[in-house]
Design an enzyme around this catalytic site. Structure first.
Site, PDB file in Angstrom:
ATOM      1  N   ASP A  88       0.845  -1.194   0.000  1.00 24.52           N
ATOM      2  CA  ASP A  88       0.000   0.000   0.000  1.00 24.52           C
ATOM      3  C   ASP A  88       0.876   1.239   0.000  1.00 24.52           C
ATOM      4  OD1 ASP A  88      -2.706  -0.479  -0.164  1.00 24.52           O
ATOM      5  OD2 ASP A  88      -2.952  -0.845   1.979  1.00 24.52           O
ATOM      6  N   TRP A  89       0.451   2.253  -0.740  1.00 30.50           N
ATOM      7  CA  TRP A  89       1.122   3.546  -0.696  1.00 30.50           C
ATOM      8  C   TRP A  89       0.688   4.273   0.569  1.00 30.50           C
ATOM      9  CZ3 TRP A  89       4.866   5.848  -3.558  1.00 30.50           C
ATOM     10  CH2 TRP A  89       5.071   7.214  -3.354  1.00 30.50           C
ATOM     11  N   LEU A  90       1.642   4.825   1.306  1.00 28.42           N
ATOM     12  CA  LEU A  90       1.330   5.553   2.523  1.00 28.42           C
ATOM     13  C   LEU A  90       1.593   7.041   2.328  1.00 28.42           C
ATOM     14  CD1 LEU A  90       2.836   3.166   5.223  1.00 28.42           C
ATOM     15  CD2 LEU A  90       0.415   3.660   4.852  1.00 28.42           C
ATOM     16  N   ASP A 190      17.155  -2.499  11.552  1.00 26.14           N
ATOM     17  CA  ASP A 190      17.825  -1.443  10.775  1.00 26.14           C
ATOM     18  C   ASP A 190      17.139  -0.118  11.087  1.00 26.14           C
ATOM     19  OD1 ASP A 190      19.554  -0.220   8.998  1.00 26.14           O
ATOM     20  OD2 ASP A 190      18.439  -0.792   7.212  1.00 26.14           O
TER      21      ASP A 190
END
Length: 289
Positions: A88-90, A190
């Site tokens: 999904d694009w956030l 990370d």
């Protein structure tokens, strides 16, 4: 990397209207995809690698996503010779460092009986050997530090002086009482400032994980190397999950792992920082060469 119509047609999406490259790091090609109905997606592509390249990231997003917000995995697979991961694009916004600190503490509250993970990740430039260990000192020295030291030797980035100092530090870690009392926590793996964002509601989102179960101070050490985390982050973290006394003295030993990673990836630019930490192993009458 150019994605052809034939390539895009094999994604589990319909009515793709727009595809444009976006910043996605130096490992993958990355794109924003917009469909006819204005749905937006984030696509990572690993040229000439199959979908197994993304299996570790997918597993990490699911583990983290059980307790904090992460991008939703739509699909992963292989098209032609390229692995892909569709998320999904956030849309991004602003949020508080306090909320971020509380979110990381919640992740670290997820525990396991052993250190490591149920799979290794060796497809990247820095191999992650994750087989289970009951002793943290053994895991950290053998499966993290030793791996990168051996890689530095292969890359001609090691020296006799570094070897002497590293051997001394390694012995100190194996004998350190704290290393034998650590409780395995789920780690992002990370946790630098490029791997979190805030959505439009101000909720912190963790991205690009490299998960395993280890000492949570290792994640915290990474936050101290390149900046991007302020006092509110650490205060909120400490309130939610207090760390053991003496953490500041232990952080350099964990910073070393990430600096060795950068030494291998980017060269001798990171050598002085590695040497600074290695030289800290010289104590009392021992002279650093």
């Amino acid at each position: 990397m150019h994605l052809t119509k034939a390539w895009l047609a094999q994604l589990p999406l319909t009515d793709i209207q727009q595809v444009q490259p976006v910043s996605g790091g130096d490992i993958n090609a990355a794109f924003q995809i917009i469909t006819l109905h204005h749905h937006q997606y984030f696509l990572k592509v690993q040229p000439h690698n199959d979908v197994t390249f993304f299996d570790h990231e997918v597993a990490g997003l699911r583990l983290l996503g059980a307790v904090t917000k992460t991008p939703r995995v739509i699909a992963s697979g292989t098209i032609a010779t390229d692995g892909y991961l569709l998320l999904d694009w956030l849309a991004t916004g602003t949020g508080s460092q306090s909320a971020l600190g509380a979110a990381v503490a919640k992740v670290h509250h997820q525990h396991h009986a052993q250190f490591g993970l149920d799979h290794d990740f060796t497809a990247g430039k820095l191999p992650k050997i994750n087989h289970w260990q009951t002793d943290w000192a053994t895991f950290y020295t053998q499966q993290r530090l030793d791996v990168l030291v051996n890689l530095a030797k292969e890359n001609h980035l090691w020296s006799e002086t570094r070897e002497i100092h590293y051997h001394r530090l390694r012995q100190q870690l194996l004998q350190d009482s704290h290393m034998h009392t650590v409780k395995p926590s789920l780690l992002h793996g990370d946790l630098w400032s490029g791997n979190y964002l805030f959505d439009t509601t101000g909720t912190p989102v963790l991205i690009d994980p490299d998960v395993f179960y280890g000492d949570r101070e290792m994640d915290l050490a990474m936050t101290t190397i390149f900046g991007g985390f302020d006092a509110d982050f650490y205060q909120a973290y400490q309130a939610a999950y207090p760390v053991a006394p003496g953490m500041q003295d232990r952080l350099p030993s964990y910073q070393l792992y990430y600096l060795l990673a950068h030494l291998n990836l980017f060269g001798e630019t990171y050598g002085p920082a590695v040497d600074r930490i290695l030289s800290m192993s010289c104590t009392g009458r021992e002279a650093c060469i």
